[in-house]
Write an enzyme that holds these catalytic residues in place. Structure first.
Site, mmCIF file in Angstrom:
data_model
loop_
_atom_site.group_PDB
_atom_site.id
_atom_site.type_symbol
_atom_site.label_atom_id
_atom_site.label_comp_id
_atom_site.label_asym_id
_atom_site.label_seq_id
_atom_site.Cartn_x
_atom_site.Cartn_y
_atom_site.Cartn_z
ATOM 1 N N GLY A 56 3.137 5.635 0.946
ATOM 2 C CA GLY A 56 2.052 4.721 1.252
ATOM 3 C C GLY A 56 2.288 3.976 2.553
ATOM 4 N N GLY A 100 0.372 1.503 3.845
ATOM 5 C CA GLY A 100 -0.405 0.265 3.909
ATOM 6 C C GLY A 100 0.466 -0.879 4.402
ATOM 7 C CG PHE A 101 -1.157 -4.860 5.030
ATOM 8 C CD1 PHE A 101 -1.016 -5.269 6.350
ATOM 9 C CD2 PHE A 101 -2.429 -4.725 4.505
ATOM 10 C CE1 PHE A 101 -2.131 -5.542 7.121
ATOM 11 C CE2 PHE A 101 -3.550 -4.994 5.276
ATOM 12 C CZ PHE A 101 -3.402 -5.408 6.594
ATOM 13 N N GLY A 102 2.342 -2.963 2.754
ATOM 14 C CA GLY A 102 3.659 -3.007 2.129
ATOM 15 C C GLY A 102 4.578 -1.926 2.653
ATOM 16 C CD GLU A 155 -14.532 -10.477 3.049
ATOM 17 O OE1 GLU A 155 -13.717 -11.308 3.453
ATOM 18 O OE2 GLU A 155 -14.205 -9.319 2.701
ATOM 19 C CG ASP A 188 -3.044 -4.254 -3.688
ATOM 20 O OD1 ASP A 188 -2.412 -5.276 -3.342
ATOM 21 O OD2 ASP A 188 -4.147 -3.943 -3.207
ATOM 22 C CB ALA A 222 -2.641 -8.158 3.420
#
Lengths: 434, 434
Positions: B24, B26-28, B183, B312, B327
């Protein structure tokens, strides 16, 4: 029989005004619509896509330098302020030239005048089965598909353990040595040599082979022979292998046969032939060998009242030579067709069209191009600066001009490509690893 | 039995260094990879997409304010200079925690340490069949699909002659009142009220209905009640109809049933539930109700040597409350997991993780937002400026920061949307016209 006439925005407006339908929102159709601004007609522009595309820069989307929205604008927005014009997102399936109506999947739209500007599509020289293995470049979707294939080829090569298969992933064949083929080949070579170099661990992207295959005797046949030569030299300096007199005889997603030599390549792009859009076949007129519609000098079609054909779909000779498939031709024809429609409404005869050439341009990667303008010939950096200028000026009206220049500056200064995204998929192409 | 172990870029490097695999980007996962820079380990980051996504701004792609490449960057480019890290574009199908190897479609990759950071996916509360009618927003492809549906809805309404069907095309239901739902609802209302207004001839986009459906008692449940109230008021001012305590009981591409009332709507967006990515099920550990992996305070998983789960996908309580799916949590966990892996290699015990909250933010369309930072609460324009600042700063490292700001300036000053393109399709959605 039920009346399935569509109530278009135009047709629900007060009657009595001639209804001008324009099929196609490219350079020709859009210019025609704008030229009818303020005239006492109702204009309905029909396109199967919602955006006008700045096609000359499409190859930069395909090679990850620009974003789709940098070179595409919603047709609605362009015609927003033109009250006598409305836009429909729909796909035309045919034209009834005698009943004077456009046939859509959902019904029919009657017209008093029709401007057919649906342009051209790829031609695979009687090999439609090649389309899947070798996509062409006409639409945003084409560009995103090509971008995806180019980027995935490098990813797959990094994965691949078998040397011969790895080589095939790093071999790119571009079929067709016209401006599009030259621009694609130059851009792909640049990506391999300058952009990707530091990104991979196992493969050396600089080892990628880029082959430009031209069946004719020289690339850029529209230009003078010496500029063709300059372009070929510039491509070679970028590492592109240019082959002229090499017709492709077979093609599949594993490679291509050029002459009688088989080249293993997992990425093949089609920039060879084009033909008039299929819609032309519904007109019931004799088309030329390229599927284009032969038109009168006033851009009308014999035997089809109120019908005008412009742009890449039109076949018109000037001084014995067929007009080239260039944006300036489409723009000038669009303006002229609108003028002749206004004259027809006033009971005046149509005026003959005459194309005033604005020259020709092709760019070959970073800081190199060839140009022929008003008899003058440029090449190299000067021609490239000229290309840059022309396109920035041309982009006027596109909100994105500023952003495009910013993207270009970044690409040029940093050898960087901003839009290196693989979207519309999460799968890598076929090709099981060992 | 043949050995189908893959030779990853890392595994072909000189042996003897522990192999850290990160699933992954992503941010992590990305933070974990960067935190291992310079350490004596070989890092292999595996993602099924080639780009890291700045998810907090994904809704702006879905609503045509930003381009995909404004918020996505190739993972390769981010890790280009980190010599001990390599990137593979591949889809993991499972993890063999005892054999310590990651299972891919093409083979297996052995690891000494594995950081699982594959995040969460949509949950349709036991109604997977709703997914087609109501797409969620997690990936670039999701965003482009949602953008397409929103734009096509207005096009189809312009086409539609039957008033009730036209109304259905102009009705937008957003299910879920969390930050994403808020949003999206705000942005869609803005498009209808300000962007589209002058573009159509037969419909009045301002008549579009935007319904935000929250099953719970208030929107933005993560925020304090008074800010939820402020947000609801701001949405109402934009013309969004906010319904709380309204669970969706049925859903199809023609509309939704809320409670026992049926609402005809051709565009339904899902921002309600999420659950841990399916990969977690292959770990053979007991997952929590949300399909997340319960982890120790040192972010490791009991009974799975060398395995860490972050972001997550991880389920961890702090002070009795589960950590939010934000995040900043993923970033801090990524940094911490890397640190504990280095300690483990040195034979030191893992340190417990503690999340330092950086506050919460949600924006509600143009110049309105709510924020909770260090006990302070903001709303309205001040909070929106704060939101803008935080996201511009956060985008550091993204080459596109400058371009994003330019796009925003344009959007804000001109009530314009740059990326109003319908791509990956030429067809209008079903719904035959009368």
């Amino acid at each position: 029989m039920p009346d399935n006439t569509l109530h278009t925005p135009a047709s629900v407006q007060p009657k009595g005004r001639p209804h001008v339908v324009i099929l196609g929102g490219g350079f020709g159709g859009l210019t025609a619509a704008k030229s009818l601004r303020g005239e006492k007609v109702d204009v309905t522009l029909i396109d199967q896509r919602n955006h006008h595309l700045f096609q000359p820069l499409l190859y930069q989307v395909a090679t990850a330098a620009l974003n789709p929205s940098d070179i595409a604008v919603p047709i609605r927005r362009i015609l927003r302020k033109q009250r006598n014009a409305s836009v429909l997102l729909a796909e035309a399936v045919g034209v009834d030239t005698q009943g004077k109506q456009v046939l859509l999947a959902e019904g029919t739209i009657p017209y008093d005048f029709l401007i057919l500007a649906t342009g051209a599509t790829h031609s695979y020289f009687g090999h439609p089965e090649w389309a899947k293995a070798a996509p062409g470049l006409k639409t945003i979707d084409d560009a995103l598909e090509i971008r995806k294939r180019i980027l995935l080829a490098f990813e797959s090569a990094e994965w691949e353990t078998d040397p011969s298969r790895q080589k095939a992933w790093l071999t790119f064949i571009i079929v067709g040595g016209g401006p599009t083929g030259v621009e694609l080949a130059g851009a792909i070579a640049e990506i391999a040599r300058h952009v990707m170099t530091r990104d991979f661990r196992r493969i050396n992207p600089e080892k990628a082979r880029v082959l430009l295959m031209e069946a004719g005797s020289r690339i850029l046949p529209g230009f003078s022979p010496d500029l063709s030569q300059r372009a070929a030299e510039a491509l070679s300096r970028l590492g592109v292998e240019v082959f002229t007199g090499h017709p492709v005889t077979a093609l599949d997603d594993g490679g291509a046969t050029i002459g009688d030599e088989r080249v293993e390549a997992r990425t093949i792009l089609w920039a060879a032939g084009v033909e008039g859009s299929p819609l032309a076949r519904s007109l019931g007129v004799q088309l030329d060998s390229g599927g284009r519609v032969p038109i009168q000098t006033d851009l009308s079609v014999t035997g089809a009242p109120g019908l005008f054909v412009i742009g890449d779909l039109a076949s018109l000779k000037q001084d014995g030579k067929p007009l080239p498939a260039l944006a300036p031709v489409a723009v000038q024809e669009g303006r002229h067709a609108a003028k002749n429609i206004v004259r027809a409404i006033q009971g005046l005869p149509g005026l003959p069209f005459r194309y005033r050439s604005q020259g020709m341009l092709a760019t070959i990667g970073r800081a190199a191009a060839v140009a022929e303008v008003a008899g003058l010939k440029f090449y190299g950096f000067v021609a490239w600066l000229f290309w840059l200028l022309v396109h920035i000026v041309w982009l006027i009206g596109f909100r994105n001009r500023f952003l495009v220049v910013a993207e270009w500056a970044w690409t040029y200064l940093r050898y960087e490509r901003g839009a290196r995204l693989i979207t519309c998929t999460v799968q890598r192409p076929s090709g099981k690893r060992s």
